[in-house]
Design a protein around this motif. Structure first.
Motif, PDB file in Angstrom:
ATOM      1  N   LYS A 194       0.819  -1.209   0.000  1.00  0.00           N
ATOM      2  CA  LYS A 194       0.000   0.000   0.000  1.00  0.00           C
ATOM      3  C   LYS A 194       0.857   1.265   0.000  1.00  0.00           C
ATOM      4  O   LYS A 194       0.324   2.380   0.040  1.00  0.00           O
ATOM      5  N   GLY A 195       2.171   1.093  -0.020  1.00  0.00           N
ATOM      6  CA  GLY A 195       3.047   2.247  -0.119  1.00  0.00           C
ATOM      7  C   GLY A 195       3.446   2.865   1.202  1.00  0.00           C
ATOM      8  O   GLY A 195       3.990   3.971   1.227  1.00  0.00           O
ATOM      9  N   TYR A 196       3.205   2.156   2.318  1.00  0.00           N
ATOM     10  CA  TYR A 196       3.674   2.674   3.590  1.00  0.00           C
ATOM     11  C   TYR A 196       3.996   1.522   4.538  1.00  0.00           C
ATOM     12  O   TYR A 196       3.541   0.386   4.335  1.00  0.00           O
ATOM     13  N   ALA A 197       4.796   1.832   5.548  1.00  0.00           N
ATOM     14  CA  ALA A 197       5.269   0.808   6.474  1.00  0.00           C
ATOM     15  C   ALA A 197       5.464   1.420   7.854  1.00  0.00           C
ATOM     16  O   ALA A 197       5.444   2.647   8.017  1.00  0.00           O
ATOM     17  N   PHE A 198       5.658   0.539   8.837  1.00  0.00           N
ATOM     18  CA  PHE A 198       5.978   0.962  10.194  1.00  0.00           C
ATOM     19  C   PHE A 198       7.204   0.181  10.664  1.00  0.00           C
ATOM     20  O   PHE A 198       7.403  -0.969  10.260  1.00  0.00           O
ATOM     21  N   CYS A 199       8.005   0.799  11.502  1.00  0.00           N
ATOM     22  CA  CYS A 199       9.170   0.088  12.036  1.00  0.00           C
ATOM     23  C   CYS A 199       9.540   0.644  13.401  1.00  0.00           C
ATOM     24  O   CYS A 199       9.146   1.758  13.770  1.00  0.00           O
ATOM     25  N   VAL A 200      10.297  -0.146  14.148  1.00  0.00           N
ATOM     26  CA  VAL A 200      10.897   0.277  15.416  1.00  0.00           C
ATOM     27  C   VAL A 200      12.323  -0.244  15.426  1.00  0.00           C
ATOM     28  O   VAL A 200      12.565  -1.407  15.082  1.00  0.00           O
ATOM     29  N   TYR A 201      13.267   0.604  15.783  1.00  0.00           N
ATOM     30  CA  TYR A 201      14.679   0.201  15.834  1.00  0.00           C
ATOM     31  C   TYR A 201      15.015  -0.428  17.175  1.00  0.00           C
ATOM     32  O   TYR A 201      14.429  -0.068  18.207  1.00  0.00           O
ATOM     33  N   GLN A 202      15.963  -1.361  17.148  1.00  0.00           N
ATOM     34  CA  GLN A 202      16.439  -1.941  18.402  1.00  0.00           C
ATOM     35  C   GLN A 202      17.076  -0.870  19.281  1.00  0.00           C
ATOM     36  O   GLN A 202      16.866  -0.838  20.490  1.00  0.00           O
ATOM     37  N   ASP A 203      17.870   0.009  18.660  1.00  0.00           N
ATOM     38  CA  ASP A 203      18.461   1.133  19.381  1.00  0.00           C
ATOM     39  C   ASP A 203      17.542   2.335  19.197  1.00  0.00           C
ATOM     40  O   ASP A 203      17.521   2.959  18.134  1.00  0.00           O
ATOM     41  N   LEU A 204      16.770   2.649  20.214  1.00  0.00           N
ATOM     42  CA  LEU A 204      15.780   3.715  20.093  1.00  0.00           C
ATOM     43  C   LEU A 204      16.411   5.088  19.915  1.00  0.00           C
ATOM     44  O   LEU A 204      15.733   6.036  19.504  1.00  0.00           O
ATOM     45  N   ASN A 205      17.713   5.220  20.164  1.00  0.00           N
ATOM     46  CA  ASN A 205      18.388   6.504  20.020  1.00  0.00           C
ATOM     47  C   ASN A 205      18.511   6.944  18.569  1.00  0.00           C
ATOM     48  O   ASN A 205      18.777   8.120  18.302  1.00  0.00           O
ATOM     49  N   VAL A 206      18.361   6.015  17.630  1.00  0.00           N
ATOM     50  CA  VAL A 206      18.498   6.384  16.222  1.00  0.00           C
ATOM     51  C   VAL A 206      17.154   6.744  15.594  1.00  0.00           C
ATOM     52  O   VAL A 206      17.094   7.063  14.405  1.00  0.00           O
ATOM     53  N   THR A 207      16.074   6.723  16.367  1.00  0.00           N
ATOM     54  CA  THR A 207      14.748   6.998  15.825  1.00  0.00           C
ATOM     55  C   THR A 207      14.695   8.360  15.139  1.00  0.00           C
ATOM     56  O   THR A 207      14.293   8.487  13.979  1.00  0.00           O
ATOM     57  N   ASP A 208      15.100   9.416  15.845  1.00  0.00           N
ATOM     58  CA  ASP A 208      15.055  10.760  15.276  1.00  0.00           C
ATOM     59  C   ASP A 208      16.044  10.917  14.128  1.00  0.00           C
ATOM     60  O   ASP A 208      15.794  11.668  13.172  1.00  0.00           O
ATOM     61  N   ILE A 209      17.183  10.224  14.222  1.00  0.00           N
ATOM     62  CA  ILE A 209      18.181  10.297  13.153  1.00  0.00           C
ATOM     63  C   ILE A 209      17.610   9.737  11.859  1.00  0.00           C
ATOM     64  O   ILE A 209      17.722  10.347  10.788  1.00  0.00           O
ATOM     65  N   ALA A 210      16.969   8.577  11.956  1.00  0.00           N
ATOM     66  CA  ALA A 210      16.389   7.950  10.771  1.00  0.00           C
ATOM     67  C   ALA A 210      15.296   8.825  10.168  1.00  0.00           C
ATOM     68  O   ALA A 210      15.204   8.985   8.947  1.00  0.00           O
TER      69      ALA A 210
END
Length: 314
Positions: A194-210
């Motif tokens: 559908k052209g969209y996705a969700f994800c969560v990183y193991q290292d939550l500190n990179v969330t804003d970086i990504a």
């Protein structure tokens, strides 16, 4: 079974001094104890949904509030094919988040938080993530496939080209680190993205970086929208700027790989605009060009083979 399952049993003796605080507590925690279940088959009803979730919660070891059934109540919207399943505890509702994608009566269902879920308030009520020791294999789920996709660090990735595969999207996102959870949303009927996705990183500190590195990037004729799913955009902290710069460089490389033929990285190097059409008309000159390329390539390592150069003229 049904009176216990749907919490219809009345107390043997009514005591307003006892019942009122309990009712207030249940109301205050209700948003964190309810679970949204979408994509239900037409045959689903309150009884079958309650029985099924009681069984799978027990099978994975998700019942943490003591003996008995985890499900208190079920409401189904038959027209839109979704249900709200109310658990008896906040922790059990969080454990149920790991059941996203589970097969119910032959159909994979979505298990999400309801729209009234408040992560900030829920954090003070109990665990907001599934217990990592749940036995998901007992119900045919793989840990980290689609589970673990709740909480304030859940990322929405929109504007994906429809032809991108799960492997390509994962590879793009994993430029910033390994994922704890990932879900490329697909059409239930066709199985297409559908052209969209969700994800969560193991290292939550990179969330804003990504989010900062990926948001706004052009992918073919699409522009990515990448942000925290439950919040507005936020900027990386100053100490993260070096990591962000490195990650942006990786993203550009991934973008190039995905746009050139939509292929995953391989050992093949494709050189374009190296020669003109006139240079390829003469067979001897063509061989000389190939030999020059072989010689240059040897400077960087062993070559398996070089395919020919060609122009297609219409």
């Amino acid at each position: 079974m049904l009176p216990n399952m749907f919490n219809f049993t009345a107390p043997t003796q009514f005591n307003p001094l006892v019942m009122q605080p309990q009712a207030m507590t249940q109301q205050a925690t209700r948003h964190a104890r309810r679970v949204y279940v979408g994509g239900l088959p037409p045959t689903a009803n309150e009884q079958t949904v309650a029985i099924y979730f009681n069984q799978v919660m027990a099978a994975i070891g998700g019942n943490t509030a003591g003996p008995g059934d985890a499900v208190l109540n079920v409401y189904i919207n038959h027209d839109k094919k979704f249900a709200f399943v109310e658990m008896r505890s906040v922790e059990e509702a969080s454990n149920a988040m790991a059941l996203d994608g589970i097969m119910f009566e032959g159909a994979p269902v979505k298990v999400r938080r309801p729209t009234d879920y408040n992560p900030s308030l829920a954090a003070a009520l109990g665990p907001s993530q599934p217990n990592p020791n749940l036995n998901l294999g007992a119900v045919g789920l793989t840990p980290g496939s689609a589970g673990g996709l709740e909480g304030p660090d859940r990322i929405f990735v929109g504007g994906l080209p429809y032809y991108f595969t799960e492997a390509q999207v994962r590879e793009l996102l994993e430029s910033f680190g390994p994922l704890r959870g990932f879900d490329l949303v697909k059409d239930r009927e066709t199985g297409n993205s559908k052209g969209y996705a969700f994800c969560v990183y193991q290292d939550l500190n990179v969330t804003d970086i990504a989010c900062a590195a990926l948001n706004g990037i052009k992918m073919g004729d699409k522009t990515l929208t990448v942000r925290r799913a439950n919040q507005g955009t936020s900027q990386p902290r100053p100490e993260q700027e070096t990591i962000l710069l490195h990650a942006q460089q990786q993203v550009q490389m991934q973008k190039l790989v995905l746009q050139v033929g939509g292929a995953l990285p391989t050992k093949v190097v494709c050189l374009t605009q190296v020669v003109s059409a006139d240079e390829l008309r003469d067979d001897e000159e063509y061989e000389d060009i190939l030999e020059d390329m072989r010689e240059e390539g040897r400077k960087y390592g062993k070559q398996n083979e070089i395919h020919g150069l060609a122009f297609i003229l219409f």
